[in-house]
Scaffold this motif. Structure first.
Motif, PDB file in Angstrom:
ATOM      1  N   ASN A   1      46.206  27.414 -12.555  1.00 49.50           N
ATOM      2  CA  ASN A   1      46.660  26.536 -11.481  1.00 49.50           C
ATOM      3  C   ASN A   1      45.665  25.431 -11.133  1.00 49.50           C
ATOM      4  O   ASN A   1      45.962  24.577 -10.290  1.00 49.50           O
ATOM      5  N   LEU A   2      44.503  25.440 -11.755  1.00 50.19           N
ATOM      6  CA  LEU A   2      43.567  24.339 -11.551  1.00 50.19           C
ATOM      7  C   LEU A   2      44.164  23.053 -12.109  1.00 50.19           C
ATOM      8  O   LEU A   2      44.771  23.048 -13.169  1.00 50.19           O
ATOM      9  N   LYS A   3      43.996  21.955 -11.383  1.00 49.43           N
ATOM     10  CA  LYS A   3      44.533  20.679 -11.814  1.00 49.43           C
ATOM     11  C   LYS A   3      43.419  19.629 -11.863  1.00 49.43           C
ATOM     12  O   LYS A   3      42.538  19.600 -11.003  1.00 49.43           O
ATOM     13  N   THR A   4      43.463  18.798 -12.888  1.00 47.17           N
ATOM     14  CA  THR A   4      42.537  17.674 -12.948  1.00 47.17           C
ATOM     15  C   THR A   4      43.077  16.523 -12.098  1.00 47.17           C
ATOM     16  O   THR A   4      44.276  16.469 -11.802  1.00 47.17           O
ATOM     17  N   ALA A   5      42.198  15.635 -11.706  1.00 46.14           N
ATOM     18  CA  ALA A   5      42.605  14.478 -10.910  1.00 46.14           C
ATOM     19  C   ALA A   5      43.017  13.336 -11.831  1.00 46.14           C
ATOM     20  O   ALA A   5      42.332  13.063 -12.826  1.00 46.14           O
TER      21      ALA A   5
ATOM     22  N   TRP B   1      35.058  28.359  -5.318  1.00 50.27           N
ATOM     23  CA  TRP B   1      35.595  29.703  -5.085  1.00 50.27           C
ATOM     24  C   TRP B   1      35.601  30.508  -6.387  1.00 50.27           C
ATOM     25  O   TRP B   1      35.276  31.692  -6.406  1.00 50.27           O
ATOM     26  N   LEU B   2      35.954  29.860  -7.486  1.00 56.02           N
ATOM     27  CA  LEU B   2      36.014  30.535  -8.776  1.00 56.02           C
ATOM     28  C   LEU B   2      34.635  31.009  -9.219  1.00 56.02           C
ATOM     29  O   LEU B   2      34.474  32.138  -9.699  1.00 56.02           O
ATOM     30  N   VAL B   3      33.638  30.158  -9.053  1.00 58.88           N
ATOM     31  CA  VAL B   3      32.272  30.531  -9.440  1.00 58.88           C
ATOM     32  C   VAL B   3      31.724  31.634  -8.531  1.00 58.88           C
ATOM     33  O   VAL B   3      31.068  32.570  -8.981  1.00 58.88           O
ATOM     34  N   ALA B   4      32.018  31.530  -7.237  1.00 57.93           N
ATOM     35  CA  ALA B   4      31.514  32.533  -6.297  1.00 57.93           C
ATOM     36  C   ALA B   4      32.108  33.911  -6.551  1.00 57.93           C
ATOM     37  O   ALA B   4      31.455  34.931  -6.310  1.00 57.93           O
ATOM     38  N   GLN B   5      33.328  33.944  -7.068  1.00 61.02           N
ATOM     39  CA  GLN B   5      34.012  35.218  -7.259  1.00 61.02           C
ATOM     40  C   GLN B   5      33.906  35.771  -8.675  1.00 61.02           C
ATOM     41  O   GLN B   5      33.939  36.978  -8.864  1.00 61.02           O
ATOM     42  N   LEU B   6      33.787  34.889  -9.681  1.00 61.84           N
ATOM     43  CA  LEU B   6      33.918  35.375 -11.055  1.00 61.84           C
ATOM     44  C   LEU B   6      33.062  34.653 -12.076  1.00 61.84           C
ATOM     45  O   LEU B   6      32.299  35.298 -12.800  1.00 61.84           O
ATOM     46  N   ARG B   7      33.149  33.311 -12.128  1.00 59.52           N
ATOM     47  CA  ARG B   7      32.585  32.578 -13.260  1.00 59.52           C
ATOM     48  C   ARG B   7      31.107  32.263 -13.067  1.00 59.52           C
ATOM     49  O   ARG B   7      30.692  31.115 -12.976  1.00 59.52           O
ATOM     50  N   PHE B   8      30.297  33.318 -13.041  1.00 61.69           N
ATOM     51  CA  PHE B   8      28.856  33.134 -12.897  1.00 61.69           C
ATOM     52  C   PHE B   8      28.268  32.409 -14.101  1.00 61.69           C
ATOM     53  O   PHE B   8      27.193  31.811 -14.012  1.00 61.69           O
ATOM     54  N   ASP B   9      28.971  32.456 -15.237  1.00 62.17           N
ATOM     55  CA  ASP B   9      28.474  31.784 -16.442  1.00 62.17           C
ATOM     56  C   ASP B   9      28.480  30.263 -16.288  1.00 62.17           C
ATOM     57  O   ASP B   9      27.806  29.558 -17.030  1.00 62.17           O
ATOM     58  N   GLU B  10      29.248  29.750 -15.324  1.00 63.96           N
ATOM     59  CA  GLU B  10      29.320  28.308 -15.119  1.00 63.96           C
ATOM     60  C   GLU B  10      28.682  27.882 -13.801  1.00 63.96           C
ATOM     61  O   GLU B  10      29.018  26.830 -13.247  1.00 63.96           O
ATOM     62  N   ALA B  11      27.779  28.682 -13.286  1.00 66.55           N
ATOM     63  CA  ALA B  11      27.162  28.381 -11.989  1.00 66.55           C
ATOM     64  C   ALA B  11      26.383  27.068 -12.023  1.00 66.55           C
ATOM     65  O   ALA B  11      26.445  26.279 -11.084  1.00 66.55           O
ATOM     66  N   PHE B  12      25.648  26.822 -13.099  1.00 67.82           N
ATOM     67  CA  PHE B  12      24.867  25.579 -13.176  1.00 67.82           C
ATOM     68  C   PHE B  12      25.776  24.367 -13.324  1.00 67.82           C
ATOM     69  O   PHE B  12      25.508  23.301 -12.772  1.00 67.82           O
TER      70      PHE B  12
ATOM     71  N   ALA C   1      34.971  19.568 -16.279  1.00 69.97           N
ATOM     72  CA  ALA C   1      34.614  20.931 -15.891  1.00 69.97           C
ATOM     73  C   ALA C   1      35.852  21.808 -15.770  1.00 69.97           C
ATOM     74  O   ALA C   1      35.847  22.979 -16.178  1.00 69.97           O
ATOM     75  N   VAL C   2      36.916  21.249 -15.204  1.00 75.74           N
ATOM     76  CA  VAL C   2      38.168  22.010 -15.094  1.00 75.74           C
ATOM     77  C   VAL C   2      38.650  22.428 -16.486  1.00 75.74           C
ATOM     78  O   VAL C   2      39.028  23.582 -16.713  1.00 75.74           O
ATOM     79  N   THR C   3      38.624  21.479 -17.419  1.00 71.91           N
ATOM     80  CA  THR C   3      39.034  21.787 -18.794  1.00 71.91           C
ATOM     81  C   THR C   3      38.137  22.860 -19.406  1.00 71.91           C
ATOM     82  O   THR C   3      38.615  23.778 -20.089  1.00 71.91           O
ATOM     83  N   LYS C   4      36.842  22.766 -19.144  1.00 75.23           N
ATOM     84  CA  LYS C   4      35.896  23.745 -19.677  1.00 75.23           C
ATOM     85  C   LYS C   4      36.160  25.132 -19.111  1.00 75.23           C
ATOM     86  O   LYS C   4      36.134  26.134 -19.833  1.00 75.23           O
TER      87      LYS C   4
END
Length: 585
Positions: free
Chosen positions: A335-339, A370-381, A404-407
């Protein structure tokens, strides 16, 4: 079927395909409040993965209006059934209006409204169709509540921390026979404790903006509990939940007000609950489940799910093949959308974003946060380096956010795995690292070398098995992590590594306290540190000089003398029982 194109204010309707105009026209349309014709989904849907969108009554067809009227009627009945309000007679209502007018307190009468949403919004994806699930929730304008405006209300209501959640996952994984589940309390705010010293009323709702409130003409409603919209409603519900759990023998954590544990007669841990407003996450044996069943009869659980469910946007499941607990957010990723960025704008990379574009950027970063805080620690930087772009964002900033959304979506099936680790022999491992001079003062890596004088640091706090703690190959469960810019300018790698280790050990101490508290060890002011010391903690760094300085009692602190306080604290910590620091190449 396809939906019609949106009609922007003052610009008429779109006719066929439209080519994006130059920047001047772009800004003009923004000022006029136009919906930009990009051919892409609505820009306002960028943050749709985070929350449901409110629907406008005037734009609904009669079929939807009828469904929302029915939902509104049912919702109002819930208010009455829970004694959250009291409908007053016309005579008493008239007297109250006069009395409030005499006292100059007419602001104590609030006009509510129905918030109309589709419950399936946010869960629906291009590959997963769901019908409209009409929801009408009555809310009062709490921002007009005089007690709130005067700062007379306590509004704090704890929600479960990430540490508590991950320790619960680890506990469930370590006990394969325990079930892990979620429980939703239906209309939780309406079940809070009644007000003892609050005088507040509401009148009927505006029927031109939503479903009407079924009240006799001229009647007021006395508000008896923390209904939806009031600033102190979450706290009133939290106090009710906490009281109910403690009455059934559950003990609230000293370190997390939304975490409770249950012990048997021998003091053994047999259950754990983490709360997020009206959603409860739990695990435990049969005794704990029976206790929660009794609590559910008192509070009224709306739904109960086990071993494979969605809680706070996360898919949580127990893998049948190995008993591990696995956490993912596939629907959120989808459900993430790019601008939408017009072709002409892509050529103006250094131009500052317009107000409309800034809103799009903040929407994307908010969703990723929200995604990084809950799950995607691999993309924190990745996220950390973009968040600083909000100070002076450019077109390049928006394009990086889209990339980043695409990644993120390329690995939408990413899972955190919590394994069966024996708590009696496990320990806390703190892994920290730092990069010297790789970001600017704002935390951005996108700049010339001479401007990147600040350093990035990261730590992971994990629950490690005995093999890993002894230096062998082993397994771990992630408890906490952080990637951020070190606020001080570091003159050497030694300096950056020492400051990163300091913060990592500090976070590790908190996790040790969490585990000791959950296990029922004394956590009063005199014995809390000793209880934490019963949990082994091992720090790991790849900086040999940092390791050597911390494991030395000499008066030498390196060339940067201000590090003396940091090294002194680390040395003091390492003198305590069950704490050590190791170096790895």
């Amino acid at each position: 079927g396809s939906e019609p194109e949106p009609e922007p204010a003052d610009l008429g309707t779109w006719h066929g395909n439209w080519t994006m105009p130059g920047r001047s026209a772009f800004e003009l349309m923004e000022k006029l409040g136009a919906m930009l014709p990009t051919g892409a989904p609505s820009p306002f849907e960028v943050n749709a993965a985070q929350s449901r969108k409110e629907l406008t009554w005037s734009k609904l067809n009669e079929l939807d209006r009828s469904a929302f009227r029915k939902a509104a009627k049912e919702h109002w009945q819930v208010w009455l059934d829970n004694d959250a309000v009291e409908v007053l007679s016309p005579e008493k209502s008239k007297w109250i209006r006069q009395e409030l007018r005499r006292r100059g307190e007419e602001e104590k009468i609030l006009e509510p409204r129905f918030v109309l949403t589709d419950k399936n919004d946010g869960l629906r994806t291009d590959h997963y169709f769901l019908p409209v699930n009409h929801s009408a929730r009555l809310v009062v304008p709490g921002f007009k509540d005089w007690a709130n405006l005067m700062g007379q209300l306590r509004r704090d209501a704890p929600t479960g921390s990430r540490n508590a959640q991950h320790l619960l996952f680890s506990l469930a994984a370590a006990n394969p026979k325990w079930r892990i589940g979620s429980k939703d309390v239906k209309s939780a705010f309406l079940k809070g404790d009644p007000y003892m010293d609050r005088e507040l009323y509401m009148c009927g709702s505006n029927t031109s903006k939503g479903p009407g409130l079924p009240l006799p003409l001229g009647c007021l409603v006395k508000i008896r509990k923390g209904v939806f919209g009031l600033a102190d409603a979450p706290r009133q519900w939290y106090l009710r939940l906490d009281r109910c759990l403690r009455e059934h023998g559950w003990v609230r954590s000293v370190l997390d007000g939304a975490c409770w544990s249950l012990k048997d007669v021998n003091g053994n841990l047999i259950g754990m609950v983490v709360g997020h407003v009206d959603d409860l996450l739990n695990t435990g044996n049969e005794v704990a489940e029976k206790s929660l069943t009794a609590i559910g009869k008192e509070l009224g659980f709306g739904s109960e799910d086990y071993d494979n469910f969605i809680w706070c946007g996360k898919r949580i499941r127990r893998e049948p093949s190995d008993g591990t607990i696995r956490v993912s957010m596939v629907e959120y990723h989808e459900n993430l959308k790019t601008a939408p960025v017009p072709r002409d704008r892509r050529k103006q990379l250094d131009d500052e974003l317009t107000r409309f574009e800034k809103k799009l950027l903040k929407g994307i970063l908010g969703s990723l946060q929200w995604l990084v805080a809950q799950l995607r620690f691999d993309e924190a930087f990745t996220l950390s380096s973009m968040q600083t772009d909000t100070a002076h964002p450019t077109v390049a900033s928006l394009l990086r956010a889209n990339a980043a959304v695409t990644k993120f979506q390329q690995n939408k099936n990413f899972e955190l795995i919590f394994r069966n680790i024996d708590w009696s022999t496990a320990g806390i491992m703190v892994i920290s690292d730092a990069a010297l001079g790789n970001v600017t003062k704002d935390g951005s890596p996108h700049a010339d070398v001479d401007k990147k004088v600040f350093s990035q640091s990261c730590y992971f706090i994990v629950l490690a098995d005995k093999d890993l703690m002894s230096g062998e190959t082993g397994f771990f469960n992630i408890v906490d992590t952080r990637s951020h810019r070190i606020p001080r300018v570091c003159r050497s790698s030694y300096s950056a590594e020492a400051l990163g280790l300091e913060e990592g050990f500090d976070a590790g101490q908190l996790v040790r306290g969490f585990i000791a508290d959950i296990q029922g060890k004394p956590m009063d002011s005199k014995r809390a540190l000793h209880s934490a010391d019963t949990i082994p903690m091992l720090g790991v760094v790849d900086a040999k000089d940092t390791h050597d300085k911390c494991n030395s009692d000499t008066s030498s602190f390196g060339a940067q003398k201000s590090l003396a306080f940091t090294i002194a604290w680390l040395r003091q910590l390492l003198r305590r029982p069950n704490i050590s620091l190791r170096w790895t190449a």
